[in-house]
Motif scaffolding. Structure first.
Motif, PDB file in Angstrom:
ATOM      1  N   ALA A  38     -10.064 -10.248   6.116  1.00 39.50           N
ATOM      2  CA  ALA A  38      -8.759 -10.759   6.554  1.00 39.50           C
ATOM      3  C   ALA A  38      -8.782 -11.119   8.042  1.00 39.50           C
ATOM      4  O   ALA A  38      -8.215 -12.135   8.455  1.00 39.50           O
ATOM      5  CB  ALA A  38      -7.674  -9.724   6.273  1.00 39.50           C
ATOM      6  N   GLN A  82     -10.253 -12.879   0.182  1.00 35.43           N
ATOM      7  CA  GLN A  82     -10.050 -11.661  -0.603  1.00 35.43           C
ATOM      8  C   GLN A  82     -11.360 -10.897  -0.734  1.00 35.43           C
ATOM      9  O   GLN A  82     -12.444 -11.467  -0.654  1.00 35.43           O
ATOM     10  CB  GLN A  82      -9.487 -12.005  -1.992  1.00 35.43           C
ATOM     11  CG  GLN A  82     -10.333 -12.960  -2.813  1.00 35.43           C
ATOM     12  CD  GLN A  82     -11.474 -12.304  -3.547  1.00 35.43           C
ATOM     13  OE1 GLN A  82     -11.396 -11.138  -3.901  1.00 35.43           O
ATOM     14  NE2 GLN A  82     -12.542 -13.054  -3.786  1.00 35.43           N
ATOM     15  N   LEU A  84      -5.332  -9.809   2.033  1.00 36.69           N
ATOM     16  CA  LEU A  84      -4.380  -9.277   3.000  1.00 36.69           C
ATOM     17  C   LEU A  84      -3.660 -10.350   3.794  1.00 36.69           C
ATOM     18  O   LEU A  84      -2.807 -10.029   4.632  1.00 36.69           O
ATOM     19  CB  LEU A  84      -5.102  -8.336   3.975  1.00 36.69           C
ATOM     20  CG  LEU A  84      -5.710  -7.067   3.376  1.00 36.69           C
ATOM     21  CD1 LEU A  84      -6.398  -6.244   4.453  1.00 36.69           C
ATOM     22  CD2 LEU A  84      -4.647  -6.231   2.684  1.00 36.69           C
ATOM     23  N   ASP A 123       2.551  -3.652   2.077  1.00 39.47           N
ATOM     24  CA  ASP A 123       1.533  -2.890   2.797  1.00 39.47           C
ATOM     25  C   ASP A 123       0.441  -2.415   1.838  1.00 39.47           C
ATOM     26  O   ASP A 123       0.674  -2.232   0.639  1.00 39.47           O
ATOM     27  CB  ASP A 123       2.159  -1.669   3.478  1.00 39.47           C
ATOM     28  CG  ASP A 123       3.063  -2.060   4.637  1.00 39.47           C
ATOM     29  OD1 ASP A 123       2.933  -3.196   5.118  1.00 39.47           O
ATOM     30  OD2 ASP A 123       3.898  -1.228   5.041  1.00 39.47           O
ATOM     31  N   ARG A 136       0.049  -6.239   5.522  1.00 40.18           N
ATOM     32  CA  ARG A 136      -0.362  -7.612   5.222  1.00 40.18           C
ATOM     33  C   ARG A 136       0.212  -8.563   6.263  1.00 40.18           C
ATOM     34  O   ARG A 136       1.309  -8.351   6.785  1.00 40.18           O
ATOM     35  CB  ARG A 136       0.138  -8.018   3.831  1.00 40.18           C
ATOM     36  CG  ARG A 136      -0.813  -7.665   2.684  1.00 40.18           C
ATOM     37  CD  ARG A 136      -0.325  -8.340   1.413  1.00 40.18           C
ATOM     38  NE  ARG A 136      -1.279  -8.273   0.328  1.00 40.18           N
ATOM     39  CZ  ARG A 136      -1.278  -7.367  -0.625  1.00 40.18           C
ATOM     40  NH1 ARG A 136      -0.357  -6.417  -0.598  1.00 40.18           N
ATOM     41  NH2 ARG A 136      -2.177  -7.380  -1.584  1.00 40.18           N
ATOM     42  N   ASP A 151       1.068 -12.333   6.242  1.00 37.18           N
ATOM     43  CA  ASP A 151       1.151 -13.509   5.387  1.00 37.18           C
ATOM     44  C   ASP A 151       0.918 -14.785   6.197  1.00 37.18           C
ATOM     45  O   ASP A 151       1.693 -15.117   7.090  1.00 37.18           O
ATOM     46  CB  ASP A 151       2.528 -13.549   4.724  1.00 37.18           C
ATOM     47  CG  ASP A 151       2.614 -14.613   3.629  1.00 37.18           C
ATOM     48  OD1 ASP A 151       1.622 -15.339   3.434  1.00 37.18           O
ATOM     49  OD2 ASP A 151       3.668 -14.710   2.972  1.00 37.18           O
ATOM     50  N   SER A 159      -1.690 -11.921  13.768  1.00 38.87           N
ATOM     51  CA  SER A 159      -2.298 -11.429  12.529  1.00 38.87           C
ATOM     52  C   SER A 159      -3.715 -10.948  12.777  1.00 38.87           C
ATOM     53  O   SER A 159      -4.108  -9.855  12.335  1.00 38.87           O
ATOM     54  CB  SER A 159      -2.298 -12.544  11.475  1.00 38.87           C
ATOM     55  OG  SER A 159      -0.986 -12.929  11.133  1.00 38.87           O
TER      56      SER A 159
END
Length: 521
Positions: free
Chosen positions: A77, A127, A133, A139, A163, A165, A448
């Motif tokens: 992620a 993934q 994530l 979560d 997470r 997004d 992020s």
């Protein structure tokens, strides 16, 4: 007394030999198994403790596997977020290039579309073992420890990874979905109450400067007008000058300033009308009178009817043309809260995600409005430096449009890159709004990546700790149950000697009754 029925010496020797053989068997067992406590009969208390610790070691080995899996998932992620940031930066470069009107915006838009597609591909593929994530908001808990209390109760601990997004979906609007009315979070600046709506008009806001007096001016009397930081003055060259003389001279000087989006006109014999069509900027206006002598003249120069007397300054301001929608500082934003702006009867909305603020909401709603590409509509987000209050300014340079707002809960969060699919630099308005919105998206992807980096570091540290803990627990178990091989070896040799001696002693004891036979010869 000698007896042929009872040989006490043999019995003592036999018991000694049995004890030596038992000890020798125990030592041989320690040497062969490597354990001093191999079963509960050896030492029940130590054996029980060792078995509890062994079960914990097996549990922590499983936790180590869980942490390794979680670390890999978070790493995927993080790498995806960093790559998305790089691609968004590339898109920003294209958007900046599109700000010039003499470039091929269609080709730039094609490049942006290709980069958008690459971002979508990365987000979809990021993934590990089916867990992504960078999509969704729920979560993810990574099993990180087993905590055993003094009473023996065992509880599991987890590291929570939020997470982030990075999808582009608009989510769903909470309005009309049976949610709770949150309109009190959208405030009217003046009243501090729920925003009641307004009209987005291209007509500028005005200030009227009026000149009036009870007597003519003396030579040296003056008036200074300041507009947007620039000033012009008129000083009477002779006595008995009229206000019309002052107005006309000042009007000519004001028009010569050539202020952007500001016009000056007269609408009566003693008024100057200042009109500002600045979208997101208020315009300061001030007027100062200075009377040369004590002749009793009274000057009543006003801004929008507010009077100023001799040697004083009257200040005012022309409001920005844009309507400004403020968000409360007295409440927080919950996931699923949906905020809506209706322009010309059509609704545009943004639904907040987890841990977002009203600044995020303002930027999201700005993106929603900009993405619609409404002719003449432009937006700007403002954050009050002292209070932190967020607001959304909506301006209209076209035909009049009605503006209304609403807020409800019960929606589904918009993606972190909401609005990316709607970027269109083929028009001046689209290129301008895209430049501000891409900054918000880049910041979202940076946040992020930073969040995943922090989570990955925490998982790595916990994994290292669990590995060290397993080693420490194994060492502790060994201290409890493992045999001291040096000691066992020495004992083995000693017991072997004892065994030989005990055997010889038993042999001697068994021969003692033979001496009785000589008495019967």
């Amino acid at each position: 007394m000698s007896s042929i029925l009872t040989n006490n010496s043999a019995m003592v020797a036999l018991q000694t030999l049995k004890q030596v053989n038992s000890n020798l068997q125990n030592v041989q067992g320690e040497i062969s198994t490597g354990k001093s406590v191999g079963s509960a009969k050896d030492n029940s208390a130590v054996w029980a403790i060792s078995k509890v610790m062994e079960s914990d070691v097996m549990g922590f080995k499983a936790i180590s596997d869980s942490l390794s899996l979680g670390e890999s998932t978070v790493a995927v992620a993080r790498n995806a977020s960093e790559k998305v940031t790089d691609l968004l930066t590339d898109i920003k470069g294209k958007i900046v290039a599109s700000q010039e009107e003499n470039v091929d915006r269609e080709k730039i838009q094609t490049d942006i579309k290709a980069l958008r597609g690459q971002i979508g591909s990365i987000v979809g593929a990021a993934q590990f073992n089916g867990l992504n994530l960078v999509q969704g908001t729920d979560d993810v808990n990574i099993l990180s420890s087993l905590d055993r209390s003094g009473s023996g109760t065992v509880t599991a601990s987890s590291i929570t990874v939020s997470r982030q997004d990075l999808g582009t979906s608009a989510g769903t609007n909470g309005v009309g979905s049976g949610g709770t009315d949150l309109s009190g979070q959208i405030l009217d600046a003046a009243a501090g109450s729920a925003y009641s709506g307004g009209t987005l008009s291209a007509t500028g806001n005005t200030a009227v400067i009026e000149f009036a007096q009870s007597d003519g001016w003396d030579a040296g009397d003056s008036t200074t007008i300041s507009i947007g930081g620039q000033s012009v003055s008129y000083t009477s060259a002779a006595a008995d000058q009229t206000e019309t003389n002052a107005r006309d001279a000042l009007l000519t000087s004001l028009q010569a300033l050539d202020l952007e989006n500001v016009t000056f006109a007269s609408n009566s014999t003693n008024q100057i009308v200042v009109t500002s069509t600045r979208a997101f900027e208020a315009l300061d206006v001030a007027i100062t009178d200075s009377v040369s002598g004590g002749d009793g003249n009274t000057y009543i120069h006003t801004i929008n009817g507010a009077a100023t007397g001799n040697t004083t300054t009257e200040s005012g301001a022309i409001d920005q043309r844009a309507e400004e929608v403020f968000f409360t500082t007295g409440a927080g934003v919950a996931e699923g809260n949906s905020y809506q702006a209706s322009i010309g009867g059509k609704a545009y909305f943004y639904t907040a995600g987890k841990n977002e603020t009203f600044e995020d909401v303002a930027r999201g709603l700005k993106t929603a409005v900009d993405s619609a590409g409404i002719e003449g509509i432009s937006t700007q987000v403002s954050i009050n430096a002292s209070t932190g209050q967020a607001s959304l300014k909506i301006d209209n340079s076209g035909s009049d449009q009605a503006l209304a707002t609403a807020a409800m809960d019960g929606g589904t969060a918009s993606g972190g890159l909401f609005g990316l699919d709607a970027i269109d630099v083929t028009t001046n308005g689209g290129a301008s709004s895209a430049l501000a919105n891409i900054e918000t998206m880049i910041q979202s992807s940076i946040d992020s990546a930073a969040a995943f980096g922090s989570a990955q570091s925490r998982v790595e540290n916990q994994s290292d700790f669990v590995g060290s803990l397993i080693d420490s627990m194994k060492s502790g178990i060994g201290t409890l149950v493992d045999a001291d091989m040096e000691e066992a070896s020495a004992r083995l040799q000693a017991l072997q000697v004892q065994q030989q001696l005990a055997t010889q002693s038993l042999s001697i004891a068994n021969q003692a009754p033979q001496s009785i036979l000589s008495l019967f010869r």
